[in-house]
Design an enzyme around this catalytic site. Structure first.
Site, mmCIF file in Angstrom:
data_model
loop_
_atom_site.group_PDB
_atom_site.id
_atom_site.type_symbol
_atom_site.label_atom_id
_atom_site.label_comp_id
_atom_site.label_asym_id
_atom_site.label_seq_id
_atom_site.Cartn_x
_atom_site.Cartn_y
_atom_site.Cartn_z
ATOM 1 N N TYR A 155 0.987 -1.206 0.140
ATOM 2 C CA TYR A 155 -0.066 -0.044 0.136
ATOM 3 C C TYR A 155 0.775 1.241 0.030
ATOM 4 C CZ TYR A 155 0.946 0.695 5.148
ATOM 5 O OH TYR A 155 1.512 0.639 5.926
ATOM 6 N N CYS A 156 0.305 2.349 -0.416
ATOM 7 C CA CYS A 156 0.886 3.663 -0.465
ATOM 8 C C CYS A 156 0.218 4.816 -0.417
ATOM 9 C CB CYS A 156 1.884 3.841 -1.672
ATOM 10 S SG CYS A 156 0.873 3.829 -3.300
ATOM 11 N N THR A 157 0.319 5.795 -0.499
ATOM 12 C CA THR A 157 -0.706 6.956 -0.334
ATOM 13 C C THR A 157 -2.063 6.966 -1.362
ATOM 14 O OG1 THR A 157 1.039 8.645 0.357
ATOM 15 C CG2 THR A 157 -1.169 9.460 -0.240
ATOM 16 N N ILE B 140 -4.385 4.635 0.595
ATOM 17 C CA ILE B 140 -4.604 4.936 1.892
ATOM 18 C C ILE B 140 -5.817 5.992 1.882
ATOM 19 C CG2 ILE B 140 -4.023 5.754 4.197
ATOM 20 C CD1 ILE B 140 -1.081 5.094 3.397
#
Length: 341
Positions: free
Chosen positions: A192-194, A222
């Site tokens: 996951y990332c932003t 996210i």
């Protein structure tokens, strides 16, 4: 158009762009016409942007972007992530042509976005994390929950039980994977990332090593997860690359003041003009003059080193010197710690 009540948009679109310069000029003219500020990267592999302005302007921007023939059938309404903000969240507008729309440092022709991991919706990802935490608490997990962001991002907010690499730039991520291949061997990896873009290339790079059993990524990042699960498994704030530094969806504080250790998660820039790194220092410590990121910056009056243009050169300090460029994880300890957050 000039209203201060507005929002910030975050989006990306991977597609083949035959004339990046033309797309760049069109994008710049569009943003200027709508009085938007922010940063937009254009490359032969697509476009990546975060812009701020009034809600009227951002709505028009989305409408125009969706009608652009280049993005037809690829970019959709839900690909735009929004949060409260406006044009004031950025100092100016920067639109440019680059080799990559997210700087991983690997030629897009070598590792393509077309070889990405399996996309999971926020609901699917939530269920996977729930299962992972349950199994990890019993020491039975074969999964790694991998945060693809930089250390200062995961420091103020992250998924419970995640592995958050202590890296300063996404361009270090490939080296991190190379140095820790044993960690990922035969594992299921949840990335996951932003907003999802770093996972596109990051998952493709990880898959190219052919060591993982499966590689998944959180679609929309996210940002989208918090829209559906504000009190889910992500705790703390979400770091953003603008003057707000962070946005929040829950009241948890997972980081501390660099000096006194009290819970604190609001970043400020290091007071040293030679450093300008982000630092967590609470109001009480700031009132005592503790406004730098480390003793080197705090205690020494460095001589001003400037370019001919007057721009200050960044210098290394204790923070940058002591952090390994590419950390090597201890597999057994990581597996024991998983799920304890």
């Amino acid at each position: 158009m000039n209203s201060k009540v507005g929002e910030v948009l975050l989006y990306y679109c991977y597609c083949e762009v035959k004339d990046p310069e033309k797309l760049c000029a069109w994008q710049k003219a569009l943003c200027q016409h709508l009085h938007l500020t922010g940063k937009v990267r254009v490359a032969s592999e697509g476009i990546n942007g975060t812009v701020g302005g009034s809600k009227v302007a951002t709505n028009l921007y989305i409408e125009v972007m969706l009608s652009q023939p280049l993005f037809k059938g690829i970019l959709c309404q839900e690909d735009f992530k929004s949060s409260a903000g406006g044009a004031h969240c950025f100092p100016d507008l920067r639109v440019g042509v680059f080799k990559e729309i997210v700087p991983m440092g690997i030629d897009p022709k070598t590792v393509s976005y077309k070889e990405t991991g399996i996309h999971l919706s926020p609901q699917e990802f939530h269920r996977e994390v729930e299962q992972y935490l349950s199994q990890a608490s019993q020491g039975q997990s074969d999964t790694i929950l991998l945060d693809c962001r930089n250390f200062y991002e995961s420091k103020i907010g992250h998924f419970q039980g995640c592995l958050a690499p202590d890296i300063r730039k996404f361009s270090y991520f490939p080296s991190y994977v190379d140095e820790n291949l044993e960690l990922f061997k035969d594992k299921r990896v949840l990335m996951y990332c932003t907003g999802g873009i770093r996972c596109e290339r990051g998952s493709a790079y990880l898959r190219s090593k052919a060591v993982c059993r499966e590689v998944y990524q959180l679609k929309g990042g996210i940002h989208k997860y918090l829209e559906e699960f504000p009190d889910g498994f992500y705790r703390g704030k979400l770091f953003v690359f603008d003057d707000r530094y962070a946005i929040c969806s829950n009241e948890d504080i997972v980081s501390a003041c660099r000096y006194c250790g009290t819970l604190w998660d609001q970043y400020k820039l290091c007071s040293s003009q030679h450093c300008r790194q982000l630092v967590l220092t609470c109001p009480s410590c700031r009132n005592k003059g503790l406004t730098a990121c480390c003793p080197v910056c705090q205690e020494k009056e460095l001589k001003m080193t400037s370019r001919a243009s007057g721009q200050t050169l960044k210098e290394e300090c204790e923070c940058t010197r002591r952090r390994p460029r590419v950390p090597i994880e201890h597999v057994s300890q990581r597996m024991l710690d998983a799920g304890k957050d």
